[in-house]
Write an enzyme that holds these catalytic residues in place. Structure first.
Site, PDB file in Angstrom:
ATOM      1  N   ALA A 125      70.836 -67.314 109.542  1.00 42.90           N
ATOM      2  CA  ALA A 125      71.384 -66.104 110.157  1.00 42.90           C
ATOM      3  C   ALA A 125      72.496 -66.413 111.145  1.00 42.90           C
ATOM      4  O   ALA A 125      72.979 -65.525 111.836  1.00 42.90           O
ATOM      5  CB  ALA A 125      70.264 -65.342 110.855  1.00 42.90           C
ATOM      6  N   ASN A 192      63.834 -70.460 112.773  1.00 40.74           N
ATOM      7  CA  ASN A 192      64.811 -71.071 111.874  1.00 40.74           C
ATOM      8  C   ASN A 192      66.171 -71.258 112.545  1.00 40.74           C
ATOM      9  O   ASN A 192      66.812 -72.289 112.383  1.00 40.74           O
ATOM     10  CB  ASN A 192      64.952 -70.265 110.589  1.00 40.74           C
ATOM     11  CG  ASN A 192      63.766 -70.488 109.665  1.00 40.74           C
ATOM     12  OD1 ASN A 192      63.065 -71.496 109.782  1.00 40.74           O
ATOM     13  ND2 ASN A 192      63.527 -69.567 108.771  1.00 40.74           N
ATOM     14  N   HIS A 222      73.367 -63.232 117.680  1.00 40.04           N
ATOM     15  CA  HIS A 222      73.243 -64.617 118.142  1.00 40.04           C
ATOM     16  C   HIS A 222      74.580 -65.036 118.732  1.00 40.04           C
ATOM     17  O   HIS A 222      75.621 -64.938 118.068  1.00 40.04           O
ATOM     18  CB  HIS A 222      72.888 -65.549 116.985  1.00 40.04           C
ATOM     19  CG  HIS A 222      71.607 -65.193 116.303  1.00 40.04           C
ATOM     20  ND1 HIS A 222      70.380 -65.349 116.896  1.00 40.04           N
ATOM     21  CD2 HIS A 222      71.351 -64.670 115.080  1.00 40.04           C
ATOM     22  CE1 HIS A 222      69.429 -64.950 116.077  1.00 40.04           C
ATOM     23  NE2 HIS A 222      69.993 -64.528 114.955  1.00 40.04           N
TER      24      HIS A 222
END
EC number: 1.4.1.21
Lengths: 272, 272
Positions: A125, A192, A222
């Site tokens: 991601a 992850n 993020h």
């Protein structure tokens, strides 16, 4: 054409299988496995080119396959990764958190070298890992700030011992700040991303993770900062959740598909 | 161990050769070529493991080599790329601008497929291409803003027909805004970054380039924004120039070394 075996027929495995079946990934899905025979049968029923359903996960790599795609769980990685390499198959791992255990990482890295095989970890991601791994030897600091809606953080182990009431948060609030190593045990849903960043850069004890709950966002964001002799890199990735699987960012699935597409293609490959 | 041939023994070629010679890249540099025999001899003299100097660029790929590394010029790419693939060698290209010519891109892409070989394009002075190529099919817009000291822009073709006096700029000033296609002909020093971004995303006619002259900076900064159904990505890369070669960002060299290291390694490969 490359032959692919799929371990795990859940939401992510299904989307990878569909990408192969529709020709987006130029390979052939020959064998699949899931702990739930029902899930495997369900997946097979959706595909035009029917794969064989094998009876246990180790049978995937005993068949004449080029690469096994793990989309199951960290336990599945611990269980089969080494035998996949020993059987001289490549491996793509989605449950990257399993590699934060250094003894596992080292064993698998040595096995890649010994058996002349490769393990692929998609960027998940996040993005910018091309830059980060290039400057790995010069990195001085790496941090990631993840902002999510409070409901996306619910159920995390962190809240078992914290006074924070997610339901009471009415504006952007810092929930956690610590090392990636601490974060992965407290916030499994972030595992992850924190694992990829740690492995790619300066390790889980030096990578700093901040988690923010923001009741006014509909995205997972993020924000990564990395500094060193080379200069500075800042990456901000605002992900919409995948409509088919709200727990996963759409980018995490797209990056897995792209990694596998690249593996199956003889072509111009852009990016480090 | 992978056998490497090097085309171009200038500043970048030299640093790649040194990375091989010192074991940072686990391969063997077996053959080198440069239009200047002097440059090739100079490079060989710096290496512990002496490569053979071949007499013309086409002789590199007629030797038993796994990959040719081009670090010469766009003309060199146009001259040798196809024959490298025909000789069944892989190719890493530094002069990425050559591929903006669509007819060349298509011929080389087809040749990769036909001869089962791969062309590698490192991420250069930017990062985030892992994310960008994953969302390629969903991209709606891509833009890059490059900020440099005015002296780094001097000599660009753009100023032949512009009223802008670089020496008179005393604060951050937008010099150019247009498509990547327009930018590459006007600002050749920006060509590789604009080319990589265009090839990776939505093409040189839709990718927007902005160039800013800032007399108060000592870095080259690239700010990339990409939007689409997946969400949004923003990458800011602040590069210090390479001390050995001030015209090149340190990251451009490090990303080339990392691409080649990965090619030569059987290991865990992080990132899409």
């Amino acid at each position: 054409m490359k032959r692919i075996g799929l371990l795990g027929c859940g939401a992510i495995g299904t989307q990878i299988a569909l990408a192969i079946d529709t020709g987006k990934i130029p390979g052939v899905l020959t064998h699949i496995y899931d702990n739930s025979k029902y899930a495997a049968t369900e997946l097979a029923s959706k595909l035009n080119n029917k794969p064989l359903i094998v009876e246990n996960s180790h049978l995937l790599s005993s068949n004449p396959i080029d690469i096994i795609v793990e989309a199951a769980s960290q336990d599945a990685v611990k269980d089969v990764a080494l035998s996949v390499l020993q059987n001289k198959r490549d491996l793509m791992i989605m449950s990257v958190g399993a590699l934060l255990d250094e003894s596992i990482y080292d064993v698998l890295s040595d096995a890649c070298n010994h058996f002349k095989k490769t393990i692929y970890l998609p960027s998940g991601a996040i993005a910018g890992l091309d830059g980060l791994k290039s400057v790995k030897d010069e990195l001085e600091s790496v941090s990631i700030t993840t902002t999510k809606h409070p409901r996306s953080l619910k159920g995390a182990k962190f809240f078992e011992t914290s006074d924070i009431n997610l339901d009471a948060i009415d504006s952007s609030t810092i929930i956690f700040e610590g090392t990636a190593k601490e974060a992965v045990s407290m916030f499994p849903a972030n595992i992850n991303v924190a694992a990829l960043l740690s492995l790619c850069g300066i390790g889980s004890e030096k990578t700093i993770v901040k988690i923010i709950a923001d009741p006014n966002t509909d995205k997972n964001t993020h924000h990564i900062e990395a500094k060193g002799k080379f200069g500075k890199m800042t990456f901000t990735i605002e992900n919409f959740p995948d409509p088919n699987n709200p727990k996963t960012s759409r980018l995490a699935i797209l990056s897995a598909i792209e990694t596998l597409r690249k593996y199956c293609s003889d072509d111009i490959q852009i990016g480090t």
